[in-house]
Motif scaffolding. Structure first.
Motif, mmCIF file in Angstrom:
data_model
loop_
_atom_site.group_PDB
_atom_site.id
_atom_site.type_symbol
_atom_site.label_atom_id
_atom_site.label_comp_id
_atom_site.label_asym_id
_atom_site.label_seq_id
_atom_site.Cartn_x
_atom_site.Cartn_y
_atom_site.Cartn_z
ATOM 1 N N TYR A 106 0.799 -1.228 0.000
ATOM 2 C CA TYR A 106 0.000 0.000 0.000
ATOM 3 C C TYR A 106 0.836 1.285 0.000
ATOM 4 O O TYR A 106 0.271 2.381 -0.030
ATOM 5 C CB TYR A 106 -0.944 0.009 1.209
ATOM 6 N N GLY A 107 2.152 1.169 0.039
ATOM 7 C CA GLY A 107 2.991 2.351 -0.038
ATOM 8 C C GLY A 107 3.109 2.863 -1.464
ATOM 9 O O GLY A 107 2.585 2.261 -2.411
ATOM 10 N N PHE A 108 3.799 3.983 -1.633
ATOM 11 C CA PHE A 108 3.964 4.613 -2.952
ATOM 12 C C PHE A 108 5.449 4.709 -3.281
ATOM 13 O O PHE A 108 6.239 5.181 -2.472
ATOM 14 C CB PHE A 108 3.329 6.002 -2.971
ATOM 15 N N GLY A 109 5.817 4.282 -4.479
ATOM 16 C CA GLY A 109 7.185 4.408 -4.947
ATOM 17 C C GLY A 109 7.988 3.145 -4.735
ATOM 18 O O GLY A 109 8.135 2.678 -3.606
ATOM 19 N N THR A 110 8.485 2.589 -5.832
ATOM 20 C CA THR A 110 9.224 1.328 -5.759
ATOM 21 C C THR A 110 10.462 1.445 -4.884
ATOM 22 O O THR A 110 10.826 0.492 -4.186
ATOM 23 C CB THR A 110 9.623 0.866 -7.168
ATOM 24 N N ALA A 111 11.118 2.611 -4.893
ATOM 25 C CA ALA A 111 12.315 2.800 -4.076
ATOM 26 C C ALA A 111 12.013 2.645 -2.590
ATOM 27 O O ALA A 111 12.900 2.317 -1.796
ATOM 28 C CB ALA A 111 12.929 4.170 -4.339
ATOM 29 N N PHE A 112 10.761 2.881 -2.211
ATOM 30 C CA PHE A 112 10.331 2.730 -0.816
ATOM 31 C C PHE A 112 9.738 1.351 -0.561
ATOM 32 O O PHE A 112 10.056 0.696 0.435
ATOM 33 C CB PHE A 112 9.315 3.824 -0.478
ATOM 34 N N THR A 113 8.880 0.882 -1.465
ATOM 35 C CA THR A 113 8.135 -0.350 -1.187
ATOM 36 C C THR A 113 8.953 -1.615 -1.412
ATOM 37 O O THR A 113 8.802 -2.590 -0.659
ATOM 38 C CB THR A 113 6.865 -0.411 -2.051
#
Length: 267
Positions: free
Chosen positions: A21-28
């Motif tokens: 449910y997060g945003f941005g591949t660098a984060f998720t």
């Protein structure tokens, strides 16, 4: 130690939620790696219990997690996190705060220092992976938080409030568990590591490095230059600062891209 396999399973579920449910591949994407690491740690603790006490150890650990008064505050913390709907708040509650207190308190202070001096060096050896894993992953966690905080003043205010609130809860949740091993020394130990956690994050400063991270020379947007070279130096000594500088560079590229779109008449 065995009841902590349930806390590690909770961490697996929390990071899987952040990834979903997060945003941005660098984060998720790293959160999915984090989730599977925690599943591995839960399995590692299960195998440790089987090695030292067979299935009876796992049964006793489960009963302690479900019924022992000392474990209920930590259990409640983990289960309350299961219903946190904001992926970034959950990141703070689990990966920054709970991991930031649990791993040094349990595996450094209790296992390495306390148990080893009382004939438990074999247990310390079997738990060495947890220390190594935490030392490595906290660099990434710190870098993510510092970049998010540096983006705006409202971000800093929200992150500071989340960190303050969850730190208080985590310290209270871990205190009864630490008392099982350290007795009257538990209060001072928890206070020491809460102070260390607070010192890890300094959102008021950036690295001052002007990185333009690219996998290889050449860029199409927001700068059209097939020969543009990556800018990734100088490299800080601290790996966390290096990762933070990369994230700052990515954020700068995104900001430049939005400026470019606006100059072309985009909304």
């Amino acid at each position: 130690l065995v009841p902590l396999r349930h806390a590690a399973w909770g961490a697996n579920q929390h990071n899987a939620f952040i990834c979903g449910y997060g945003f941005g591949t660098a984060f998720t994407q790293p959160c999915m790696y984090h989730a599977m690491d925690n599943l591995g740690i839960a399995q590692y603790l299960s195998r440790l219990g089987l090695l030292l006490g067979d299935t009876d150890a796992l049964d006793a650990g489960k009963r302690a997690w479900l019924d022992d008064a000392a474990w209920q505050p930590l259990r409640r913390y983990v289960e309350d996190c299961l219903v946190v709907r904001d992926p970034f708040e959950l990141f703070v509650a689990q990966n920054l705060v709970l991991d930031g207190l649990l791993y040094p308190l349990v595996y450094e202070r209790i296992v390495d220092a306390h148990l080893s001096s009382r004939g438990g060096s074999a247990v310390a050896m079997l738990c060495q992976f947890m220390n190594d894993w935490f030392d490595e992953t906290r660099k990434w966690v710190d870098a993510v938080l510092k970049v998010a905080a540096a983006e705006s003043a409202p971000n800093r205010e929200v992150l500071a409030a989340w960190t303050r609130d969850w730190s208080g809860r985590a310290a209270s949740a871990l205190l009864p568990v630490v008392e099982l091993a350290l007795g009257p020394e538990a209060d001072a130990a928890v206070a020491e590591y809460v102070a260390a956690l607070s010192a890890r994050i300094d959102p008021e400063t950036d690295t001052g490095l002007d990185y333009y991270p690219l996998p290889k020379p050449g860029e199409r947007f927001p700068i059209s230059d097939p020969t543009l070279a990556p800018r990734m130096s100088p490299r800080p000594e601290d790996d966390a600062d290096f990762l933070k500088a990369i994230f700052e560079g990515i954020a700068g590229i995104e900001a430049l891209a939005y400026q470019r779109l606006e100059s072309l008449g985009g909304p």
